[in-house]
Motif scaffolding. Structure first.
Motif, short mmCIF file in Angstrom:
data_model
loop_
_atom_site.label_atom_id
_atom_site.label_comp_id
_atom_site.label_asym_id
_atom_site.label_seq_id
_atom_site.Cartn_x
_atom_site.Cartn_y
_atom_site.Cartn_z
N UNK A 123 1.00 -1.10 -0.01
CA UNK A 123 0.02 0.11 0.23
C UNK A 123 0.72 1.42 -0.46
N UNK A 124 1.80 1.22 0.41
CA UNK A 124 2.35 2.44 0.58
C UNK A 124 3.41 2.99 -0.84
N UNK A 125 3.67 1.96 -1.25
CA UNK A 125 4.37 1.51 -2.99
C UNK A 125 3.65 1.87 -3.93
N UNK A 126 1.88 1.40 -3.52
CA UNK A 126 0.51 2.21 -4.17
C UNK A 126 1.00 3.78 -3.95
N UNK A 127 1.43 3.74 -2.97
CA UNK A 127 0.34 5.66 -3.22
C UNK A 127 2.04 6.29 -3.10
N UNK A 128 3.10 5.21 -3.41
CA UNK A 128 3.49 7.01 -4.32
C UNK A 128 3.66 6.60 -5.76
N UNK A 129 3.25 5.23 -6.86
CA UNK A 129 2.87 5.31 -7.51
C UNK A 129 2.07 6.31 -8.25
N UNK A 145 2.15 10.75 -9.98
CA UNK A 145 1.78 10.75 -11.00
C UNK A 145 1.50 12.37 -11.37
N UNK A 146 1.15 12.96 -10.75
CA UNK A 146 0.50 14.40 -10.45
C UNK A 146 1.87 15.80 -10.58
#
Length: 389
Positions: free
Chosen positions: A48-54, A58-59
């Motif tokens: 979930x930490x990696x997903x939040x970074x990804x 994008x912004x």
């Protein structure tokens, strides 16, 4: 023209360099080195930490300069973590700061509060940046024997009596790297009282506070009433959430020290990459079962290390916390010192460890073994070492 610069002349040769060179040469020859040397977590960062970074990266707005003190959301997340974990209230604006890992924070605070010739009290053995951050800043470091721990206060008092000028700061690190020693809240209360009596600041490093195996979770010095009058505490996501390469950590506590660190950092950096800070916020605010999972893995590795090494005749004291075992050199090899013994293990058994001398003169009778290989590899290391016992 001198060949060395002032700050470089104050740094001794890197003790780990010889062993690291031998390790690199062995790997270049195709040897399978079982590497317990560097405390470099091998477990993956939680999904979930990696997903939040990804998501955050994008912004395009997050690609701009960040803020040196850390984004507000992350500082608020740290406040929430301290309240949940320790019952400590913090002001997110005056008593917290985001750092590029605890190592950077410690080194830059040393620069902020140190004048050449200041005396700093540092336990020995200790993690190198604790002493050498102040050495680089121009201080004189007074090494205080850490062990036996029950005599530590007496050693601190003796150091204060015999130091000119009087010491201005004390370093603490519990759970300890490299010794894995832990302390209770009573110990911290004694340290706060000592610091107030002697006019010292305390810099506490709790990078390993979430990797514990036996008994209660390790405390924070900030739990002691009045601790924020003299103490600042550093923590990190590197070990807790297996995020070492992300370089994200914190300072919390005394507002004067936080302000000094913030001022120095404002000249040196613009803070960690914003998506990393957003992901770190998700780590602190999100599900914590990953922390318990990692802790269980390290505990299982610890148990395998202790049992498998015992079978070959090498007694490994079971560490109550951290991802390290602090292991006495066997009697028949003690004359070699920790660097010589580490070379022997690498050359004869393809097992890499950290020589205790790298953590200070009082560490030379030990080696540090990091729990960064899986259980199968730990058992293989024991089989490799059997020829030496």
């Amino acid at each position: 023209m001198t060949s060395d610069f002032y700050r470089i002349r104050r740094l001794p040769p890197y003790v780990f360099a010889e062993v690291n060179a031998l390790k690199a040469a062995a790997r270049a020859r195709g040897e399978d080195v079982i590497d317990f040397g560097m405390g470099n977590p091998d477990l993956p960062t939680p999904r979930h930490v990696v997903d939040k970074l990804t998501e955050a990266v994008q912004d395009p707005k997050t690609h701009r300069y960040s803020t040196s003190r850390g984004i507000p959301g992350l500082r608020k997340a740290l406040v929430g973590w301290y309240q949940r974990r320790f019952g400590v209230d913090l002001d997110p604006d005056k008593e917290t700061l985001v750092t590029l890992g605890s190592k950077e924070g410690l080194a830059n605070l040393a620069q902020a509060i140190t004048a050449p010739g200041d005396v700093i009290l540092c336990p020995n053995p200790s993690y190198p940046i604790h002493a050498f951050g102040f050495t680089i800043a121009g201080a004189s470091v007074r090494n205080v024997p850490l062990l036996p721990l029950d005599n530590f206060v007496g050693e601190l008092e003796k150091a204060c009596r015999h130091s000119v000028p009087r010491p201005s700061a004390l370093i603490l690190n519990f759970p300890s790297n490299p010794t894995a020693k832990i302390v209770d809240l009573g110990f911290y209360a004694d340290m706060v009282a000592f610091a107030k009596r002697e006019g010292l600041y305390i810099l506490s490093d709790i990078a390993y506070a979430e990797i514990y195996f036996d008994g209660n979770p390790p405390p924070s010095i900030l739990q002691v009433p009045g601790a924020k009058d003299v103490a600042v505490e550093f923590s990190s996501l590197s070990k807790t959430y297996s995020m070492p390469g992300w370089r994200i950590g914190f300072a919390a506590g005394n507002p004067k020290l936080i302000g000094a660190l913030a001022r120095v950092k404002s000249y040196l950096d613009y803070g960690a990459f914003t998506p990393i800070q957003v992901a770190a916020t998700a780590a602190l605010n999100g599900p914590q079962d990953c922390v318990a999972k990692h802790r269980a893995i390290y505990q299982a590795r610890r148990d395998v290390l202790v049992s498998s090494f015992a079978r070959i005749g090498w007694d490994v004291p079971s560490p109550p916390a951290t991802m390290f075992a602090w292991v006495p050199i066997p009697e028949k090899y003690r004359h070699m010192g920790s660097v010589g013994f580490s070379k022997l293990l690498l050359n004869e058994a393809q097992v890499a460890v950290s020589p205790g001398l790298g953590f200070g003169e009082y560490g030379d009778g030990h080696v540090r073994i990091a729990l960064v290989e899986n259980e199968h590899r730990i058992r293989q290391a024991a089989r490799n070492l059997k020829c030496l016992f």
